[in-house]
Design a protein around this motif. Structure first.
Motif, mmCIF file in Angstrom:
data_model
loop_
_atom_site.group_PDB
_atom_site.id
_atom_site.type_symbol
_atom_site.label_atom_id
_atom_site.label_comp_id
_atom_site.label_asym_id
_atom_site.label_seq_id
_atom_site.Cartn_x
_atom_site.Cartn_y
_atom_site.Cartn_z
ATOM 1 N N ALA A 71 49.704 52.106 51.308
ATOM 2 C CA ALA A 71 50.424 50.886 51.654
ATOM 3 C C ALA A 71 49.757 49.664 51.051
ATOM 4 N N LYS A 72 48.442 49.597 51.140
ATOM 5 C CA LYS A 72 47.721 48.425 50.627
ATOM 6 C C LYS A 72 47.740 48.358 49.107
ATOM 7 N N SER A 73 47.765 49.502 48.445
ATOM 8 C CA SER A 73 47.674 49.509 46.982
ATOM 9 C C SER A 73 48.899 48.898 46.322
ATOM 10 N N ALA A 74 50.028 48.821 47.055
ATOM 11 C CA ALA A 74 51.247 48.253 46.480
ATOM 12 C C ALA A 74 51.293 46.733 46.586
ATOM 13 N N ARG A 75 50.307 46.137 47.232
ATOM 14 C CA ARG A 75 50.314 44.692 47.459
ATOM 15 C C ARG A 75 49.365 43.967 46.509
ATOM 16 N N GLU A 76 49.774 42.777 46.095
ATOM 17 C CA GLU A 76 48.929 41.872 45.306
ATOM 18 C C GLU A 76 48.344 42.556 44.064
ATOM 19 N N THR A 77 49.159 43.352 43.391
ATOM 20 C CA THR A 77 48.624 44.143 42.279
ATOM 21 C C THR A 77 48.110 43.273 41.133
ATOM 22 N N ASP A 78 48.823 42.195 40.800
ATOM 23 C CA ASP A 78 48.368 41.341 39.710
ATOM 24 C C ASP A 78 47.034 40.690 40.034
ATOM 25 N N ALA A 79 46.894 40.220 41.266
ATOM 26 C CA ALA A 79 45.638 39.578 41.668
ATOM 27 C C ALA A 79 44.488 40.577 41.630
ATOM 28 N N LYS A 80 44.717 41.787 42.101
ATOM 29 C CA LYS A 80 43.669 42.801 42.108
ATOM 30 C C LYS A 80 43.218 43.152 40.689
ATOM 31 N N ARG A 81 44.164 43.246 39.775
ATOM 32 C CA ARG A 81 43.818 43.566 38.389
ATOM 33 C C ARG A 81 43.021 42.433 37.752
ATOM 34 N N ALA A 82 43.423 41.194 38.032
ATOM 35 C CA ALA A 82 42.703 40.046 37.488
ATOM 36 C C ALA A 82 41.292 39.972 38.052
ATOM 37 N N ILE A 83 41.152 40.226 39.343
ATOM 38 C CA ILE A 83 39.841 40.207 40.000
ATOM 39 C C ILE A 83 38.956 41.315 39.445
ATOM 40 N N ALA A 84 39.516 42.509 39.282
ATOM 41 C CA ALA A 84 38.740 43.640 38.760
ATOM 42 C C ALA A 84 38.256 43.356 37.343
ATOM 43 N N ALA A 85 39.118 42.769 36.516
ATOM 44 C CA ALA A 85 38.724 42.450 35.147
ATOM 45 C C ALA A 85 37.589 41.439 35.129
ATOM 46 N N ASP A 203 20.593 44.840 45.681
ATOM 47 C CA ASP A 203 19.952 43.585 45.291
ATOM 48 C C ASP A 203 20.918 42.417 45.355
ATOM 49 N N ARG A 204 22.186 42.686 45.059
ATOM 50 C CA ARG A 204 23.176 41.596 45.007
ATOM 51 C C ARG A 204 24.523 42.116 45.485
ATOM 52 N N LEU A 205 25.270 41.252 46.162
ATOM 53 C CA LEU A 205 26.578 41.615 46.702
ATOM 54 C C LEU A 205 27.673 40.824 45.995
ATOM 55 N N ALA A 206 28.665 41.545 45.474
ATOM 56 C CA ALA A 206 29.849 40.926 44.885
ATOM 57 C C ALA A 206 31.066 41.357 45.705
ATOM 58 N N VAL A 207 31.726 40.406 46.328
ATOM 59 C CA VAL A 207 32.904 40.685 47.150
ATOM 60 C C VAL A 207 34.156 40.428 46.324
ATOM 61 N N LEU A 208 35.067 41.401 46.317
ATOM 62 C CA LEU A 208 36.323 41.315 45.581
ATOM 63 C C LEU A 208 37.457 41.226 46.590
#
Length: 281
Positions: A71-85, A203-208
């Motif tokens: 269910a969650k994977s179908a939401r905000e797909t463009d934003a998730k791809r931009a964030i991942a990149a 050592d470091r935390l990156a939140v997506l």
């Protein structure tokens, strides 16, 4: 219009308005009210919204709801791809990474380059599956054990114990919500414990986290925003309900804030080209 397209549009309207009415959606989508009710029933069953008399309201108002991975994977797909990149630019050769469960971290795992000699330890079954076997020059993958959650993450004492013996250069973490006062949170108590252990082991935390998660507060706190080295969201933070003040507040709260640009007119398009050449599993 396909059912999945209608349901995606309903969720967009819900994100923008907070509540939606069946009659208004029927006019917008040019379908019958009965069709809209069926779509709302499907989304309610998946935990993506809460059905109410005459319409629906946001499920995110309820801190204990945990939608399934599909269910969650179908939401905000463009934003998730931009964030991942954007997250790929944090990588360096030979790094050891901890990658938490979540649909945005899963999107990242699909883009991870296979030629950097990375080691990835994860409690996400979906992340592990996307990485595949190491092979020659691939990614060495360590799967943490534990109890399976609706988001396809492994949690519990077994997972926490495994993390006690690990050390990572960088942790990529997906979260249910992020808020200046509440910090980063999860609706699942066991998952929050595992995520907190991941923070301690890195050592470091990156939140997506995409912009729709700003201001959402889950049942259990993982860490304060001050523990976040890099927060990668999308540029809708500037135009959301909280206004430009949200961006300024976040910049004061985390070590580094990055806002990936999202073209909202191009929905469900192929992933953006990453900074490093990856493999789309």
């Amino acid at each position: 219009m396909l059912a999945t397209q209608r349901q995606h549009r309903i969720l967009q309207e819900l994100d923008a308005e907070g509540t939606v009415r069946v009659a208004a959606l029927a006019d917008l989508l040019r379908v019958s009210e009965m069709t809209v009710r069926r779509d709302i029933d499907v989304l309610d069953a998946e935990g993506l919204l809460l059905r109410v008399h005459g319409g629906a309201t946001r499920a995110s108002s309820f801190s204990t709801l945990e939608p399934g991975f599909g269910a969650k994977s179908a939401r905000e797909t463009d934003a998730k791809r931009a964030i991942a990149a954007e997250a790929l630019t944090l990588l360096r050769p030979g790094m050891t990474l901890l990658v938490s469960g979540g649909t945005t971290t899963h999107e990242l795992s699909r883009l991870l380059p296979r030629d950097l000699g990375l080691t990835v330890a994860t409690n996400s079954l979906m992340v592990a599956n996307s990485l595949g076997p190491a092979g020659d020059g691939g990614i060495r993958t360590v799967v943490l054990g534990g109890q399976r959650t609706p988001s396809e993450a492994l949690v519990g004492p077994v997972t926490v114990h495994a993390l006690d013996n690990l050390h990572a250069d960088l942790c990529f973490m997906g979260v249910h919500g992020f808020d200046p006062k509440a910090g980063i949170t999860s609706p699942n108590l066991l998952e929050s414990e595992v995520n907190a252990a991941m923070v301690a082991a890195s050592d470091r935390l990156a939140v997506l986290a995409d912009a729709t998660k700003y201001g959402t507060v889950g049942l259990a706190r993982i860490a304060p925003l001050s523990a976040v080295g890099t927060l990668i969201s999308d540029d809708r933070i500037r135009t959301g309900a909280a206004g430009p003040g949200a961006e300024n507040l976040l910049r004061q709260s985390v070590g580094e804030l990055r806002l990936a640009p999202v073209n909202q007119t191009l929905l469900n398009q192929p992933p953006m080209t990453p900074a490093f050449k990856g493999h789309d599993a």
